[in-house]
Design an enzyme around this catalytic site. Structure first.
Site, short mmCIF file in Angstrom:
data_model
loop_
_atom_site.label_atom_id
_atom_site.label_comp_id
_atom_site.label_asym_id
_atom_site.label_seq_id
_atom_site.Cartn_x
_atom_site.Cartn_y
_atom_site.Cartn_z
CB CYS A 196 10.65 19.41 -15.95
SG CYS A 196 10.37 17.63 -15.77
CB CYS A 246 9.28 17.53 -18.84
SG CYS A 246 7.98 17.25 -17.62
#
Length: 311
Positions: A91, A88
């Site tokens: 993230c 991600c």
């Protein structure tokens, strides 16, 4: 807070100086033992690696790792938990801020942790993770979803100023420890188990895709049959059906006693039939006599009518 942070910084600086000194000693000895000019480049590379290693790998991360085995530790104390995935991009951008925030965890008396949803699918289902990254705050078993800015300063203010009190906690019946979320976690773990074995059948055993699907279809049918049998057994134990007991074989005394009323009934029926048969001839004789008398009367009336007409 400043005292503890400065003490930790001083300790890390002292460790760094010791590692650098050891690197210089090792490098000097290697240079002395090696022929002139033959190993200068490898020794220089080694010194650079040892010089930069403490900055990159010397410090231990303050972020704790949460798994399916130790997640119940979140029910005690105060926690900030990040749910992320390595692939991600958002993230990945959050990781430096989260690591910096974790350095303040001891001063703020809060535990900073993270969960890799690709490795822990059960926790992903238990906390209903629908977006990445997702941050939760937990205080003595009460979970709240953090929805503010994702910077170190904002995380620190959220804990120090107790901004979490203005957020409604997650309801107990959909909390991570509830029966509903436990079953959801089991379903997510089952899906990961099915995916793992599907890849094993295709990649390791060399089965075609349809062969893997066939195996899972048969397993589903067999498990459904077993579950149905178990449910029927439980239902029969809890609510047994009413079964008629077989009637016992009658004894000779009962047969004799029951046959006597039947004989009486048969005798009465025979007597009634005899009475009816005796009454039928009498009624026939009465009908015949009445018919004869009527005929005689008609004959006697006919001549009188003829004489009346002639006169």
């Amino acid at each position: 807070m400043r005292t503890s942070r400065s003490a930790r910084a001083g300790g890390s600086a002292e460790l760094l100086r010791e590692v650098r000194a050891a690197a210089l000693v090792v490098g000097g000895r290697a240079a002395d033992m090696a022929p002139s000019g033959s190993l200068r480049v490898p020794v220089a590379v080694l010194l650079l690696l040892l010089w930069g290693a403490p900055w990159t790998h010397g410090r231990r991360s303050d972020v704790r790792i949460i798994t399916d085995e130790n997640w119940r530790e979140l029910l005690e104390g105060e926690w900030m938990i990040e749910f992320y995935a390595p692939w991600c991009p958002a993230c990945q951008n959050l990781q430096p801020e989260w690591e910096s925030f974790a350095e303040w965890g001891e001063d703020l008396e809060v535990n900073v942790a993270k969960v890799d949803v690709t490795e822990q699918p059960g926790l992903s289902g238990r906390f209903i993770i629908s977006a990445l990254p997702t941050v939760y705050h937990c205080k003595n078993g009460e979970f709240r979803r953090y929805q503010g800015p994702r910077t170190k300063k904002d995380f620190i203010n959220f804990i120090s100023e107790k901004e979490w009190k203005s957020i409604e906690p997650v309801s107990s019946w959909v909390g991570p420890g509830s029966v509903l979320m436990s079953s959801m976690s089991a379903l997510f773990q089952l899906s990961m188990w099915i995916r793992t074995y599907h890849n094993y059948f295709i990649e390791d055993l060399g089965l075609p895709v349809w062969g893997s699907y066939t195996v899972f279809a048969l397993a589903t049918l067999l498990s459904g049959l077993l579950l149905g049998l178990c449910m029927i057994f439980v239902a029969d134990c809890l609510c047994p059906s009413k079964r008629r007991r077989p009637q016992p074989y009658p004894s000779k005394k009962l047969l004799l006693e029951s046959s006597q009323p039947l004989k009486k009934v048969e005798e009465e029926q025979e007597a009634d039939e005899e009475d009816v048969s005796e009454e039928e001839p009498e009624s026939k004789e009465g009908i015949n006599t009445d018919f004869a008398q009527n005929a005689i009367r008609q004959r006697s009336v006919a001549p009188s009518l003829a004489t009346d007409k002639s006169s």
